[in-house]
Scaffold this motif. Structure first.
Motif, PDB file in Angstrom:
ATOM      1  N   ILE A  49     -16.186 -10.023 -72.226  1.00  0.00           N
ATOM      2  CA  ILE A  49     -16.796 -10.861 -71.189  1.00  0.00           C
ATOM      3  C   ILE A  49     -17.578  -9.986 -70.215  1.00  0.00           C
ATOM      4  O   ILE A  49     -18.715 -10.281 -69.851  1.00  0.00           O
ATOM      5  CB  ILE A  49     -15.726 -11.661 -70.426  1.00  0.00           C
ATOM      6  CG1 ILE A  49     -14.929 -12.548 -71.387  1.00  0.00           C
ATOM      7  CG2 ILE A  49     -16.355 -12.497 -69.322  1.00  0.00           C
ATOM      8  CD1 ILE A  49     -15.749 -13.577 -72.110  1.00  0.00           C
ATOM      9  N   SER A  50     -16.951  -8.927 -69.786  1.00  0.00           N
ATOM     10  CA  SER A  50     -17.595  -7.958 -68.901  1.00  0.00           C
ATOM     11  C   SER A  50     -16.835  -6.643 -69.044  1.00  0.00           C
ATOM     12  O   SER A  50     -15.701  -6.608 -69.538  1.00  0.00           O
ATOM     13  CB  SER A  50     -17.553  -8.426 -67.446  1.00  0.00           C
ATOM     14  OG  SER A  50     -16.228  -8.414 -66.955  1.00  0.00           O
ATOM     15  N   LYS A  51     -17.460  -5.594 -68.608  1.00  0.00           N
ATOM     16  CA  LYS A  51     -16.809  -4.279 -68.722  1.00  0.00           C
ATOM     17  C   LYS A  51     -15.530  -4.245 -67.888  1.00  0.00           C
ATOM     18  O   LYS A  51     -14.489  -3.753 -68.340  1.00  0.00           O
ATOM     19  CB  LYS A  51     -17.765  -3.181 -68.275  1.00  0.00           C
ATOM     20  CG  LYS A  51     -17.207  -1.777 -68.457  1.00  0.00           C
ATOM     21  CD  LYS A  51     -18.244  -0.719 -68.157  1.00  0.00           C
ATOM     22  CE  LYS A  51     -17.684   0.681 -68.382  1.00  0.00           C
ATOM     23  NZ  LYS A  51     -18.698   1.743 -68.157  1.00  0.00           N
ATOM     24  N   SER A  52     -15.582  -4.790 -66.672  1.00  0.00           N
ATOM     25  CA  SER A  52     -14.402  -4.743 -65.804  1.00  0.00           C
ATOM     26  C   SER A  52     -13.257  -5.578 -66.382  1.00  0.00           C
ATOM     27  O   SER A  52     -12.091  -5.174 -66.338  1.00  0.00           O
ATOM     28  CB  SER A  52     -14.759  -5.237 -64.401  1.00  0.00           C
ATOM     29  OG  SER A  52     -15.230  -6.577 -64.436  1.00  0.00           O
ATOM     30  N   ASN A  53     -13.586  -6.746 -66.929  1.00  0.00           N
ATOM     31  CA  ASN A  53     -12.571  -7.599 -67.547  1.00  0.00           C
ATOM     32  C   ASN A  53     -11.927  -6.896 -68.735  1.00  0.00           C
ATOM     33  O   ASN A  53     -10.699  -6.903 -68.900  1.00  0.00           O
ATOM     34  CB  ASN A  53     -13.213  -8.918 -67.975  1.00  0.00           C
ATOM     35  CG  ASN A  53     -12.246  -9.851 -68.704  1.00  0.00           C
ATOM     36  OD1 ASN A  53     -12.045  -9.721 -69.903  1.00  0.00           O
ATOM     37  ND2 ASN A  53     -11.674 -10.803 -67.977  1.00  0.00           N
TER      38      ASN A  53
END
Length: 468
Positions: free
Chosen positions: A329-333
């Motif tokens: 979904i995203s790098k941080s997720n």
């Protein structure tokens, strides 16, 4: 029992006999050669132990049918066994079958505390403790709703907790399950056929004929005279083999660890996430088996990606577009969930009573007598620790790839085109967000409408200035 079986119409008994084998104990030996697929044994419907037969019994049936709430299939068969065993006359054939059953079992519910402690930290340890409690509670409930109401049928001194445990173990270790046309299922015990032991080296070879109600055993491979005839229970891990059947297979390739993922209903955004889990074929509490061949299944990542969504990302995904959770979904997720997994797997491994290397050493040195309960428990622990170590290694590899920005490694690890689901050797990343991969330009274009909302969010969070 043999004479009763022959009189009842069982076919194939002249070619078989019961025998003791070095590793598996009591089993069935063939007296002549059989070719793969040839029918070895047929047990007629009239002498199978089923819920239908129990309910049709003129003495037992009315009491079972009157029980409220209705008994489960498992409890019905267990009570049926104990009822026949308790009768002093009548039921001669069925009683001869009961008399041939083992007097005791080696299921994990019979382990001494020090034997069970060998596999502390495993799913088997937890489930066995839960089973011990639930069996006591179920027995008390049966006394109230069935046994005490019919003392002439169920003398309590022959339906004790220990009797009930014996009957349950008989059902667990010897019953056969079949799916019938229309989706219904049947569980049954088949006299003599229930003496066949499991082997992972034969094909599924026991079949139920819905039209006749007969149970047949086919040769799962070629047999020579004197060979042990085996059936295939399925691809079962040692934890389940020991809990239900009372044995293990050293170095079992089907060993697994059941990972339970759960989210409390009071968690933020729970209702929205519940819809996403449901559309993805998951639930807020989901059990996912980790295996030696797939130590970190895609559904683990999908579940956690949804669980860790923040409000901005959540608004870009609808239940109709939940396929987006197949990819990052995203790098941080992704970093958050992979860190959580690596830490969780380490915690689970630390909770095992005896660590992998020490267990191996103890088995090599003969600390646990081969074939004994502690030896079997040690093999369960070995298998689950191997799986969890592979799962932790996989999570750490994925985390390293994401943190280093090696998104090609991440895409390769997912091994699936975001549009068509194929897994070619080479995948191309979305040039803007680098969070999904495709097998080619055609699939990238076809998937753009679904991906564009997530792509913008992911690209803004990662700081990517690329274009699609």
């Amino acid at each position: 029992m043999d004479s009763w079986l022959r009189q009842s119409g069982a076919v194939g008994l002249n070619s078989l006999e019961l025998a003791d084998f070095p590793l598996t104990g009591r089993g069935v030996k063939t007296l002549k050669p059989f070719k793969d697929g040839e029918t070895i044994l047929t047990i007629p419907s009239s002498i199978l132990w089923t819920v239908e037969h129990a309910h049709a019994d003129p003495l037992l049936g009315p009491a079972l049918r009157a029980a409220q709430p209705p008994l489960s299939v498992e409890d019905t068969l267990a009570i049926y066994l104990l009822f026949v065993r308790a009768r002093e006359s009548g039921y001669e054939g069925l009683r001869s079958h009961v008399a041939a059953l083992p007097e005791s079992y080696s299921s994990s519910i019979y382990f001494e505390e020090d034997e069970l402690e060998v596999c502390a930290g495993t799913s088997l340890y937890t489930i066995t403790k839960q089973l011990e409690q639930s069996i006591e509670e179920d027995h008390r409930a049966l006394v109230v709703r069935l046994l005490a109401l019919n003392p002439d049928l169920f003398p309590l001194d022959k339906f004790t907790l220990e009797d009930y445990k014996w009957a349950l173990c008989t059902v667990w270790s010897r019953a056969m399950d079949f799916v019938l046309p229309g989706g219904k299922s049947i569980r049954l015990l088949a006299p003599f056929a229930d003496m066949l032991n499991h082997s992972p080296d034969v094909k599924p070879c026991h079949v139920y004929d819905p039209s006749s109600g007969n149970l047949s055993v086919l040769a799962g491979k070629d047999y020579e005279a004197g060979d042990q005839v085996s059936i295939y229970y399925g691809s079962i891990p040692n934890s389940r083999l020991l809990r239900l059947y009372g044995f293990v297979l050293p170095d079992n390739p089907n060993d697994s660890y059941d990972l339970v993922l759960s989210t409390h209903p009071s968690a933020p955004l729970f209702k929205q996430k519940q819809k996403l889990w449901t559309s993805a074929g998951l639930d807020s509490t989901t059990t996912i088996p980790l295996t030696l061949t797939d130590p970190l299944p895609r559904n683990v990542l999908r579940y956690l990606r949804i669980q860790r969504l923040d409000e901005s990302n959540l608004n870009t995904i609808t239940p109709q577009r939940s396929g987006a959770t197949n990819q990052k979904i995203s790098k941080s997720n992704e970093i958050e969930i992979l860190q959580f997994l690596a830490e969780s797997f380490s915690y689970l491994l630390d909770s095992f009573g005896t660590q992998l290397e020490k267990l191996k050493q103890q088995l090599t040195e003969g600390v646990y007598p081969p074939g004994g309960n502690a030896w079997a428990a040690a093999h369960v622990s070995l298998g689950e620790q191997r799986v969890l170590r592979l799962a932790r290694k996989r999570a750490e590899e994925l985390l390293s790839a994401v943190e280093s920005g090696s998104d090609n490694d991440v895409a390769g690890s997912l091994s699936q085109c975001a549009n068509c689901g194929t897994a070619p050797a080479q995948l191309m990343l979305c040039g803007r967000c680098k969070s999904v991969a495709y097998c080619g330009r055609t699939c990238q274009v076809a998937h753009f409408k679904e991906h564009k909302g997530i792509c913008r969010v992911a690209a803004s969070k990662s700081g990517s200035g690329g274009t699609k």
